[in-house]
Design a protein around this motif. Structure first.
Motif, PDB file in Angstrom:
ATOM      1  N   UNK A  71       0.669  -1.181   0.019  1.00 35.40           N
ATOM      2  CA  UNK A  71      -0.222   0.100   0.060  1.00 35.40           C
ATOM      3  C   UNK A  71       1.201   0.851   0.135  1.00 35.40           C
ATOM      4  N   UNK A  72       1.953   0.954   0.592  1.00 31.86           N
ATOM      5  CA  UNK A  72       2.931   2.300   0.580  1.00 31.86           C
ATOM      6  C   UNK A  72       3.595   2.268  -0.123  1.00 31.86           C
ATOM      7  N   UNK A  73       4.258   1.602  -1.191  1.00 32.39           N
ATOM      8  CA  UNK A  73       3.821   1.826  -2.079  1.00 32.39           C
ATOM      9  C   UNK A  73       3.657   1.776  -3.507  1.00 32.39           C
ATOM     10  N   UNK A  74       2.522   1.616  -2.980  1.00 37.14           N
ATOM     11  CA  UNK A  74       1.441   2.127  -4.649  1.00 37.14           C
ATOM     12  C   UNK A  74       0.895   3.643  -4.146  1.00 37.14           C
ATOM     13  N   UNK A  75       1.110   3.902  -2.947  1.00 38.49           N
ATOM     14  CA  UNK A  75       1.030   5.361  -2.034  1.00 38.49           C
ATOM     15  C   UNK A  75       2.393   6.436  -3.246  1.00 38.49           C
ATOM     16  N   UNK A  99      14.109  12.168  -6.591  1.00 37.32           N
ATOM     17  CA  UNK A  99      13.077  10.834  -6.345  1.00 37.32           C
ATOM     18  C   UNK A  99      13.967  10.061  -5.666  1.00 37.32           C
ATOM     19  N   UNK A 100      12.839   9.336  -4.886  1.00 31.97           N
ATOM     20  CA  UNK A 100      13.857   7.326  -4.520  1.00 31.97           C
ATOM     21  C   UNK A 100      13.897   6.598  -5.706  1.00 31.97           C
ATOM     22  N   UNK A 105       5.324   1.486 -14.482  1.00 34.11           N
ATOM     23  CA  UNK A 105       4.051   0.703 -14.880  1.00 34.11           C
ATOM     24  C   UNK A 105       3.518  -0.270 -13.554  1.00 34.11           C
ATOM     25  N   UNK A 106       2.856  -1.319 -13.532  1.00 40.42           N
ATOM     26  CA  UNK A 106       2.295  -1.934 -12.471  1.00 40.42           C
ATOM     27  C   UNK A 106       2.502  -3.685 -12.966  1.00 40.42           C
ATOM     28  N   UNK A 107       2.778  -4.194 -11.159  1.00 46.51           N
ATOM     29  CA  UNK A 107       2.695  -5.871 -11.868  1.00 46.51           C
ATOM     30  C   UNK A 107       1.767  -6.749 -11.160  1.00 46.51           C
ATOM     31  N   UNK A 108       2.099  -7.812 -11.467  1.00 45.16           N
ATOM     32  CA  UNK A 108       0.181  -8.476 -10.808  1.00 45.16           C
ATOM     33  C   UNK A 108       0.877  -9.473 -10.617  1.00 45.16           C
ATOM     34  N   UNK A 136       8.793  -0.359 -10.129  1.00 41.71           N
ATOM     35  CA  UNK A 136       9.554   1.000  -9.537  1.00 41.71           C
ATOM     36  C   UNK A 136      10.566   0.616  -9.917  1.00 41.71           C
ATOM     37  N   UNK A 137      11.883   1.420 -10.660  1.00 39.28           N
ATOM     38  CA  UNK A 137      13.023   1.213 -10.549  1.00 39.28           C
ATOM     39  C   UNK A 137      13.820   2.485  -9.675  1.00 39.28           C
ATOM     40  N   UNK A 138      14.957   2.157  -8.844  1.00 40.20           N
ATOM     41  CA  UNK A 138      14.892   2.270  -7.839  1.00 40.20           C
ATOM     42  C   UNK A 138      16.071   4.304  -8.098  1.00 40.20           C
TER      43      UNK A 138
END
Length: 982
Positions: A71-75, A99-100, A105-108, A136-138
């Motif tokens: 949830x945090x990652x998504x936020x 940014x961090x 995109x998203x991964x299911x 997310x790319x660091x």
């Protein structure tokens, strides 16, 4: 038998007893064992229940933590990489911190497809077996991205993925802190065309264009590797681990992040380019250089770039029929749903929005206070050993110093294109030198050839260190300044020989109480000396060579600034080669070669105003020292100059008078010291006769203002020709005041007027006033105001309208005849000023071929004939004319060829080449600029360039009139033709 029976019975009884006892004992032991078993089973069941409860609690806690993390990652992903519409909202603000990571995109993640991820015990089954994780790319640790694909579907998917990654980075990194180098050899720029809107604001955001050819690609990769070398060797060294550590300490001089974006690798990449790309991928992240690339796996990949090595340093995704998947397990099991780029119109709006946010972000301002001395340290330095001042910041912790007067570091060459910060550099240099060294230690010669007023404040606010200040200078003035310095060099040479010393330090040590400052000649746009291959250019070249070669010992330092060193004419390379210190700001690659050396092109990589390379090794690459010039705002500069001027006044230094040349404004007669002394009567003595003279304006070289005398000899008139009304009227107005001060006109009785500018009947008492102004301007013209002001301020000046011209001309003819008949009698000179001669019909030359007027011996001569006679015979009898005509065509209509020959002294304002050639046999007047004129002597052919006086200011006219009135009438025995000046 009986015994046997008895014994058997006893035995039976004993056995029964033992069996009974054993049964009892068995029952007792069994009961105990059962009780112990029950107890153990009870304890085990309790332990099992406790363990299960703990396991379930721990599972639920872990699952909750994972859910919270997701949830945090998504936020965080949504906050940092919001929907495109959110970025366009009015309350959205650009990022202020790096940014961090950035999301593509998203991964299911389906847990039931992950071996061991879901327990077979339903009591531990998760609430959902599908998790949505942002892809997310660091950043910045692992910010490079590689997309591996094959086939048309893979390429079609890779281009939008790169676009999204770029757009995310553009919106998430603070404005101005990112640079893209775009390479698209297959798409020919189409893949990244939307990002070219960045170039409309700042070309450096996308390195000017999208590169498609092999040679271009190789050159851009070379630029990036050279930038990395500079960061590693100059900024990071062993002090900082990464660019982030450096930027944390660097503050305003922090380095931006650079992203190399390559589509369709390895198309058109040479082996050399592949080797450089490997260096960028593996070593770039430490230097803030990252790579986003899509790789066509169907092509033959170059051996110089092992894909495994590159993939280890990048976030890698591989194409599969259902989309891109992460290359590393376990996330490789599920495809990534890539974020689609915005629609083209929205894409364009977003890019333009980011471009606008970056408009001023490239500007870096290092506070001048970082390099300026503390108030108590102002003028605390001694220049005997040389000049040493800081110029700006070099890296995160150091300052870059300018050192002149030591070894071969004696002179400096500065080059930078428009907007590179060259003017800021020169201001920083001048002011900081003036703060560290007193006027007895350093003096300035400041010459500016630009169409600007860069050095005006130093003259207007009286910087005490300045000896010469030239604003929008002429070449003639620049050459005279060089000659002045050359004379100083010769004087110091004689002085040093007399005292037996070799250099300025030896002289200062031997004579500590004698002020002998170092001289800094600062010339902006010095190339103007050589725009023409003429005598001025040859003289300048000779003077430069002598000053550069010999100035070292005599404390003379030459600082030359230019936008470009290219062109047909320039200072000799042998002279430039003697200048060891080079400062290169942003410039073209060709100029980078010229100012540094053929092998040193580091200046082409400079990206922001004020960013420069200091090189004190004659441009050799090993002498490069990148730095950021300190920023000195105009208001702070003005305040510092005022403080220094006040400090100089308090110190009561004996300084030479500052010579100021302001080529962007008309000359001001108020600055003419000789004229002022004359007006105030300080130079008048009744013992010496001097020919009348007037001043025309300031010279364009270091000498006294241009003047012209009027001896009583043929041709002693003055012709002004050209359409520069202000210059013509200003010159004539100043001349009238000059003559009034010399001839005593100010003491003549006031000539009454009828109130409309025309003399009334009482004028008959003064038929030939010493100063006559033929005013051809319309009554309501602003030009007519000048003559009204002068006639009001200077008594004895008569203004003649076109209607009165013939009558006054007849009076002048009678006066001429009277004087000619009595040549032994001395009479005061008469000056006739004719403004706009083409408006005086009565003065037009007679046209004998088409004359239908009256003829015969009794016919009165025409005004044109009288005027021609006045021009021919007037000077010998003390009657001189000063004529202004606006064009050569009108001059031909009004003045005959014979009369034109009598007008031997001519002032030409700017005009076309044909008219100039007709008047002085040279087209030179066609090259005159604003506020410039030529004085030509027809008999000798001599030409002098000068800056004509502007319109006299009313306050100055009132002052002059007051001075003339206070002087009182001249002695009756003093001939009005006599005026005495020193």
């Amino acid at each position: 038998e009986a015994g046997r029976k008895t014994q058997l019975a006893a035995l039976d009884s004993h056995v029964e007893q033992q069996r009974s006892e054993g049964e009892q004992k068995f029952q007792s032991v069994r009961g105990q064992a059962q009780s112990h078993l029950d107890q153990c089973q009870s304890d085990h069941r309790r332990q099992q229940a406790t363990a299960w409860s703990g396991l379930k609690t721990k599972w639920e806690q872990f699952y909750h933590q994972v859910s919270q993390q997701i949830t945090t990652l998504q936020h965080e992903a949504t906050t940092a990489s919001p929907p495109w519409d959110r970025i366009e909202a009015s309350d959205w603000n650009p990022a202020s911190q790096v940014p961090s990571g950035y999301t593509i995109g998203q991964q299911r993640v389906k847990l039931d497809q992950w071996p061991g991820a879901v327990s077979s015990d339903m009591r531990l089954a998760p609430r959902t077996t599908e998790l949505i994780i942002p892809a997310t790319i660091e950043f910045p640790t692992h910010a490079s991205l590689m997309l591996q694909w094959s086939g048309p579907q893979g390429r079609t998917a890779s281009v939008p993925a790169l676009q999204v990654a770029m757009l995310r980075l553009l919106t998430q990194i603070p404005p101005g802190k990112i640079r893209f180098t775009l390479i698209d050899p297959v798409g020919l720029g189409e893949s990244f065309g939307g990002f070219m809107h960045l170039a409309d604001v700042d070309e450096l955001l996308v390195t000017s264009r999208i590169w498609t050819e092999a040679s271009q690609i190789e050159a851009r990769l070379a630029d990036l590797t050279e930038h990395m070398e500079n960061v590693l060797q100059t900024y990071l060294r062993n002090e900082f681990a990464t660019i982030e550590d450096y930027n944390h300490h660097a503050g305003e001089v922090a380095e931006p992040y650079r992203f190399l974006v390559i589509s369709d690798y390895p198309a058109k990449l040479s082996e050399i380019a592949a080797s450089r790309l490997l260096s960028i991928i593996t070593s770039g992240p430490r230097c803030g250089v990252y790579t986003l690339m899509s790789v066509d796996m169907a092509r033959d990949l170059p051996q110089q770039l092992p894909l495994e090595t590159a993939a280890a340093a990048m976030s890698t995704y591989q194409w599969t029929p259902d989309g891109f998947r992460a290359a590393a397990a376990p996330l490789s099991a599920w495809p990534v749903a890539l974020t689609p780029p915005p629609e083209p119109e929205q894409f364009t709006r977003l890019v333009k929005q980011m471009a606008e946010a970056s408009r001023d972000a490239r500007r870096v301002e290092v506070a001048f206070d970082r390099i300026a001395p503390k108030p108590e340290a102002v003028w605390s330095k001694d220049s005997r050993a040389g000049i040493d001042i800081p110029l700006g910041r070099a890296g995160a912790t150091k300052l870059q110093h300018l050192k002149l007067g030591q070894g071969t570091s004696q002179h400096m060459l500065v080059a930078g294109k428009t907007g590179s910060g060259k003017s800021t550099f020169l201001h920083t240099l001048i002011v900081n030198v003036a703060l560290h060294y007193s006027p007895q230690e350093v003096n300035f010669y400041l010459i500016d050839f630009k169409k600007g007023v860069e050095f005006k404040d130093y003259a207007a606010l009286q910087l005490p260190h300045c000896r010469v200040v030239a604003i929008e200078s002429d070449r003639e003035f620049g050459v005279s300044a060089l000659q002045n310095l050359d004379a100083v060099l010769q004087e110091r040479g004689e002085l040093f020989r007399k005292h037996g010393v070799q250099d300025i330090r030896g002289f200062r040590d031997a004579n500590p109480h004698v002020a002998l400052p170092r001289l800094m000649l600062v010339i902006d746009e010095f190339q103007e000396f050589f725009v023409e291959d003429d005598k001025l250019a040859q003289t300048a070249s000779l003077m430069f060579d002598r000053l550069v070669r010999q100035g070292r010992a005599f404390g003379i330092h030459v600082i030359l600034g230019s936008q470009t060193l290219g062109g047909a004419y320039s200072l000799a390379r042998s002279t430039l080669g003697q200048i060891a210190v080079r400062v290169a700001l942003q410039c073209s690659e060709a100029d980078a070669h010229l100012i540094l050396s053929e092998e040193n092109t580091a200046a082409r990589l400079l990206t922001r105003p004020g960013e420069a390379i200091y090189n004190d090794a004659n441009g050799m690459i090993e002498g490069n020292h990148p730095f950021q010039v300190a920023w000195l705002p105009d208001s702070q500069r003005e305040e510092l100059i005022r403080r220094l001027a006040e400090q100089s006044r308090k110190a009561q230094y004996k300084l030479d008078t500052m010579i100021v040349f302001e080529g962007n404004i008309p000359s001001d007669p108020a600055r003419n010291g000789a004229l002022h002394r004359l007006i105030e009567g300080l130079d008048n003595t009744p013992t010496k006769r001097i020919t009348p003279r007037i001043w025309l304006g300031d010279a364009v070289e270091i000498k006294q203002p241009t003047e012209l005398s009027f001896p009583r000899q043929s041709g002693s008139h003055l012709l002004l020709i050209g359409q520069d009304t202000e210059a013509a009227l200003g010159l004539m107005g100043t001349a009238i005041v000059s003559l009034a001060a010399q001839s005593g006109i100010g003491f003549q009785p006031v000539i009454p007027t009828a109130g409309n500018g025309e003399a009334d009947d009482r004028l008959e008492a003064y038929p030939t006033a010493p100063l006559l102004i033929f005013d051809g301007s319309p009554v309501d013209s602003p030009d007519a105001d000048l003559w009204r002001q002068i006639s009001k301020a200077i008594p004895g000046v008569r203004v003649v309208s076109p209607r009165q011209s013939l009558e006054v001309l007849q009076d002048l003819t009678e006066e001429l005849l009277s004087r000619d008949a009595a040549r032994d009698t001395s009479r005061p000179p008469i000056f006739v000023f004719i403004s706009q001669i083409s408006r005086f019909r009565d003065l037009r030359k007679p046209d004998d071929d088409y004359s239908f007027g009256s003829s015969g011996a009794d016919a009165a001569p025409s005004g044109g004939k009288l005027f021609a006679d006045l021009i021919a015979n007037g000077p010998e009898n003390g009657i001189h004319t000063i004529i202004w005509c606006d064009s050569y065509n009108n001059l031909e209509r009004w003045v005959s060829r014979q009369s034109l020959r009598e007008l031997e002294r001519r002032v030409l304002f700017q005009m076309n080449a044909t008219d100039s050639s007709n008047l002085i046999d040279s087209p030179i007047a066609s090259r005159l600029g604003t506020h410039r004129a030529l004085l030509h002597f027809q008999e000798s052919g001599a030409i002098e360039k000068f800056r004509p006086y502007g319109l006299p200011k009313p306050a100055w006219l009132d002052w002059a009139a007051g001075c003339l009135q206070r002087r009182g009438p001249m002695d009756e025995a003093t001939d009005l033709d006599s005026f005495m000046v020193t």
